[in-house]
Design a protein around this motif. Structure first.
Motif, PDB file in Angstrom:
ATOM      1  N   SER B  55       0.841  -1.202   0.000  1.00  0.00           N
ATOM      2  CA  SER B  55       0.000   0.000   0.000  1.00  0.00           C
ATOM      3  C   SER B  55       0.880   1.257   0.000  1.00  0.00           C
ATOM      4  O   SER B  55       0.497   2.285  -0.548  1.00  0.00           O
ATOM      5  N   LEU B  56       2.088   1.180   0.573  1.00  0.00           N
ATOM      6  CA  LEU B  56       3.012   2.320   0.487  1.00  0.00           C
ATOM      7  C   LEU B  56       3.449   2.539  -0.963  1.00  0.00           C
ATOM      8  O   LEU B  56       3.467   3.675  -1.452  1.00  0.00           O
ATOM      9  N   ALA B  59       1.044   4.253  -2.956  1.00  0.00           N
ATOM     10  CA  ALA B  59       0.845   5.660  -2.610  1.00  0.00           C
ATOM     11  C   ALA B  59       1.810   6.576  -3.360  1.00  0.00           C
ATOM     12  O   ALA B  59       1.614   7.785  -3.417  1.00  0.00           O
ATOM     13  N   ILE B  60       2.880   6.002  -3.928  1.00  0.00           N
ATOM     14  CA  ILE B  60       3.866   6.848  -4.618  1.00  0.00           C
ATOM     15  C   ILE B  60       3.254   7.405  -5.905  1.00  0.00           C
ATOM     16  O   ILE B  60       2.750   6.656  -6.733  1.00  0.00           O
ATOM     17  N   PRO B  61       3.294   8.737  -6.072  1.00  0.00           N
ATOM     18  CA  PRO B  61       2.732   9.331  -7.286  1.00  0.00           C
ATOM     19  C   PRO B  61       3.488   8.874  -8.530  1.00  0.00           C
ATOM     20  O   PRO B  61       4.689   8.593  -8.476  1.00  0.00           O
ATOM     21  N   SER B  62       2.774   8.803  -9.655  1.00  0.00           N
ATOM     22  CA  SER B  62       3.329   8.167 -10.842  1.00  0.00           C
ATOM     23  C   SER B  62       4.489   8.935 -11.470  1.00  0.00           C
ATOM     24  O   SER B  62       5.541   8.359 -11.746  1.00  0.00           O
ATOM     25  N   LEU B  65       7.700   8.721  -9.600  1.00  0.00           N
ATOM     26  CA  LEU B  65       8.258   7.370  -9.674  1.00  0.00           C
ATOM     27  C   LEU B  65       8.943   7.154 -11.014  1.00  0.00           C
ATOM     28  O   LEU B  65      10.060   6.632 -11.083  1.00  0.00           O
TER      29      LEU B  65
END
Lengths: 269, 229, 230
Positions: B55-56, B59-62, B65
């Motif tokens: 789930s972390l 949560a990282i924006p695309s 990333l």
């Protein structure tokens, strides 16, 4: 022949399910383990096909210690019927019955043909073979469960409350069916239930268990009813309930059995 | 509409690129997430942290990333692998939980019965647990597929081809029709791939299809119970 | 590896922490935008979701909206609105609200409808009004799932607010786009690290809140005891 030699089972959490249990189940006999939940009866049953390995002690089949056999091969040689059928929902009824022979290397076609015969043997129409388990009634599912257990023609049949989830009338039918089958086939049956009446109906020998699978009494149903070993057994089999203690009256030249509340329950012939 | 009439020839190529970016990520995600999900289900001690990490990751924006992958791996911005890695991270993060749920949804009784019949460990997995997990798995793969197709468009910001190019190019040139075409084409592609996954799921699980067709009451789920009441 | 140290160098550069394009300003913009968007989305979606969950009517519509919204590319909605309303905050805020609604709506709906109908029926049987049932029974019991929806919506908005910098001079996303244009890897990666850190912190905090609420619902006594000890 199944022999439990001083088996115990302590689960990882430290709970004792079985403490020092010994029993010999002679071949071609039906032995029923009866006890309330927590009596370790299912654990005992599962020791026979190594779904559970005892913490100490041995289980022998025909004199051989089963801990030395391969679990998978052992299970394929023992029939197992469980509550709710445990049928594979993604396989047709016929394929469910044919599963074990196919695991044993029998060709699909041969296994299916044999499965059709087994369905008839347990009183099901072969047409049901094409259906999926959910399309059958509870009683029919249990019959399929029995057919599946018989499919590899095992000597031993393990039955874990197989008729627990069906209504009383169907349960009665299934019990009769099992008695009929057993008269024909003469398997060695180890049967687990919490229903005393079921135990008395089916068993050649009844084993009453208390907590941790301690044997409270064993013997024929009539022996246990006639002489309960102690208060636990007396309460458990309901020997002092009104339905179990009958008196007789002579009515018009016939002997009528009457329970303690005075209700007639049958005629002695 | 005038824009579409003059430029429609561009679209098939963009769709092809979009699909080329989506499919490998979807396939890799399934191959990676299903075993992890099964492990998370079987070993509760590992399961909690694994699901937390998933789930972390999700949560990282695309865009950050993608940029981080670009800079850290040294891959070219145009390399397909940049997108494939990023999309697979999201796909796995999304699918691990559903996979764990899917295996948890397999009836314990049925699993035990299969073991009692003498299925070996691998055989129970391939012939019983996995097939029975398919319906829930497919629902997760459908969500993941739609989200992947939608995410591919973000790649346009770092120069990746695909339908996202219609969004950035249309925005820079001020052509709303081009952007709208991009939005609609992406959504359509997502819906089509979603439908394909759904059909594949039905084909893999004939026993559930017949249940639908005959309209027999399947097992009452919490959702359907609520809806009936 | 030298890119990472360059990124940290960029982050440590005091010049980046000052002025109208400095990190504090960008961070504040990012958070304010997120706050406004999540607030608007909740005002719209919570009442609808709770009502649908309570009445069990329109569940299909909620499912369809949530499903369809996933298929719409966020970047597409942003650029389309950007073209329609020009540079400024109106376009990104509207786009982000639309993107946030499905998660919050689905959470509110799922939270309420998952409650055992017998519980609501019992409340009705002892004479609670429908409003009272919603406020005193269903919302408290559904709170963990409702908050789960808010958590998902918030994270999506924080993430997408980064993309909104493509069409508006706003938020931490500016560093990414400026870095991309200028081929400034330090700024690009530094900005990416800021956004990722922000998202992860929010995720951890919101997950903790959700867990705390869940504990209160499933085991009220234990949390009350905890409160007493504080």
């Amino acid at each position: 022949m199944i022999e439990f030699q001083r088996v115990s089972k302590v689960y990882d959490g430290g709970t004792t399910a079985v403490a020092d249990f010994s029993l010999v189940v002679e071949s071609h006999r039906t032995v029923v383990l009866v006890g309330s939940s927590g009596s370790g009866k299912t654990t005992l049953l599962r020791m026979v096909n190594r779904m559970v390995d005892p913490t100490s002690g041995q289980v022998l089949i025909d004199g051989e210690d089963i801990s030395r056999s391969r679990a998978v091969a052992l299970r394929r040689s023992i029939g197992y019927v469980m509550q709710q059928g445990g049928l594979l929902p993604h396989r047709s009824v016929l394929d469910n019955v044919a599963t074990v022979p196919m695991l044993n290397g029998v060709s699909r076609k041969q296994a299916r043909t044999a499965a059709l015969g087994l369905l008839e043997r347990v009183g099901l129409s072969p047409e049901l073979g094409k259906r999926y388990p959910f399309e059958l009634s509870g009683g029919q599912q249990q019959r399929v469960g029995v057919a599946r257990a018989l499919a590899a023609d095992p000597n031993i049949l393990l039955m874990d409350e197989p008729f627990g989830a069906v209504d009383p009338i169907v349960r009665r039918e299934l019990q009769d069916e099992l008695l009929r089958l057993q008269a024909e086939l003469g398997k060695t049956i180890l049967f687990v239930t919490h229903d005393v009446d079921e135990a008395f109906r089916l068993a050649d020998e009844v084993v009453v268990l208390r907590e941790h699978a301690v044997v409270a009494q064993r013997g024929q149903a009539s022996e246990i009813l006639a002489a309960p070993a102690d208060d636990f057994v007396r309460t458990f089999v309901g020997a002092n309930q009104e339905g179990r203690t009958l008196t007789t009256h002579q009515v018009g030249g016939r002997t009528v059995a009457v329970d303690q509340a005075g209700r007639p329950v049958g005629i002695l012939s | 509409m005038k824009w579409l009439r003059n430029n429609w020839q561009e679209i098939p190529g963009l769709v092809a690129n979009h699909v080329t970016l989506s499919i490998p990520a979807i396939v890799f995600s399934v191959i990676i997430a299903v075993p992890i999900g099964r492990l998370a289900h079987k070993r509760r001690l590992i399961g909690g942290p694994v699901l937390g990490i998933a789930s972390l990751l999700y949560a990282i924006p695309s865009l950050p990333l993608i940029i981080a992958i670009l800079v850290l791996t040294g891959l070219s911005a145009r390399s397909m692998w940049t997108m494939t890695i990023a999309l697979t991270v999201y796909g796995v993060a999304l699918l691990v939980r559903t996979s764990a749920d899917a295996f948890a949804a397999v009836d314990k009784n049925v699993h035990d019965a299969a073991v009692a019949m003498g299925h070996s460990g691998m055989s129970v997995f391939w012939r019983v647990d996995l097939p029975l997990a398919v319906p829930v798995l497919v629902s997760g793969i459908r969500v993941m597929t739609v989200s992947t197709v939608s995410l591919v468009t973000v790649g346009a910001l770092v120069g990746q081809s695909g339908l996202g190019w219609l969004l950035t190019n249309g925005f820079q040139r001020g052509i709303a029709a081009e952007v709208a075409t991009g939005v609609i084409a992406t959504a359509l592609l997502a819906v089509i791939l979603d439908g394909l996954v759904m059909v594949a799921g039905r084909l893999l699980t004939p026993w559930t299809v017949r249940r639908h067709r005959r309209g027999k009451p399947a097992r009452v789920t919490r959702r359907s119970r609520g809806a009936l009441a | 590896m030298n890119y990472i140290s360059a990124a940290f160098g960029w982050l440590a550069n005091s010049a980046e922490w000052r002025g109208s394009t400095g990190i504090p300003t960008r961070l504040a913009q990012h958070l304010i935008t997120t706050g406004i968007v999540v607030g608007l989305a909740l005002v719209i979606s919570l009442p609808i979701g709770i009502l649908v969950g309570h009445t069990h009517r329109g569940a299909g519509v909620v499912g369809a909206v949530a499903g369809a919204a996933r298929a719409i590319p966020t970047l597409g909605l942003l650029t389309l609105f950007g073209l329609m309303w020009g540079i400024g905050l109106k376009a990104p805020i509207l786009a982000l609200v639309i993107l946030a609604i499905p998660s919050a709506l689905a959470g509110a709906y799922a939270g309420i409808q998952a409650i055992d109908p017998a519980v609501s029926d019992a409340a009705r049987a002892i004479g609670m009004s429908e409003l009272r049932i919603i406020l005193q029974v269903e919302i408290p019991l559904g709170a963990p799932v409702i908050i789960g929806g808010i958590r998902a919506a918030t994270l999506q908005v924080v993430a997408t607010a980064t993309l909104a910098a493509y069409i508006a001079d706003n938020g931490l996303g500016r560093y990414l786009f400026h870095g991309l244009e200028a081929h400034n890897y330090a700024e690009m990666l530094g900005g990416a690290m800021l956004v990722i850190a922000l998202a992860l912190i929010l995720e951890v905090v919101l997950a903790a809140i959700q867990r705390w609420v869940k504990l209160r619902v499933t085991n009220p006594r234990s949390s009350r005891r905890q409160q007493l000890h504080i």
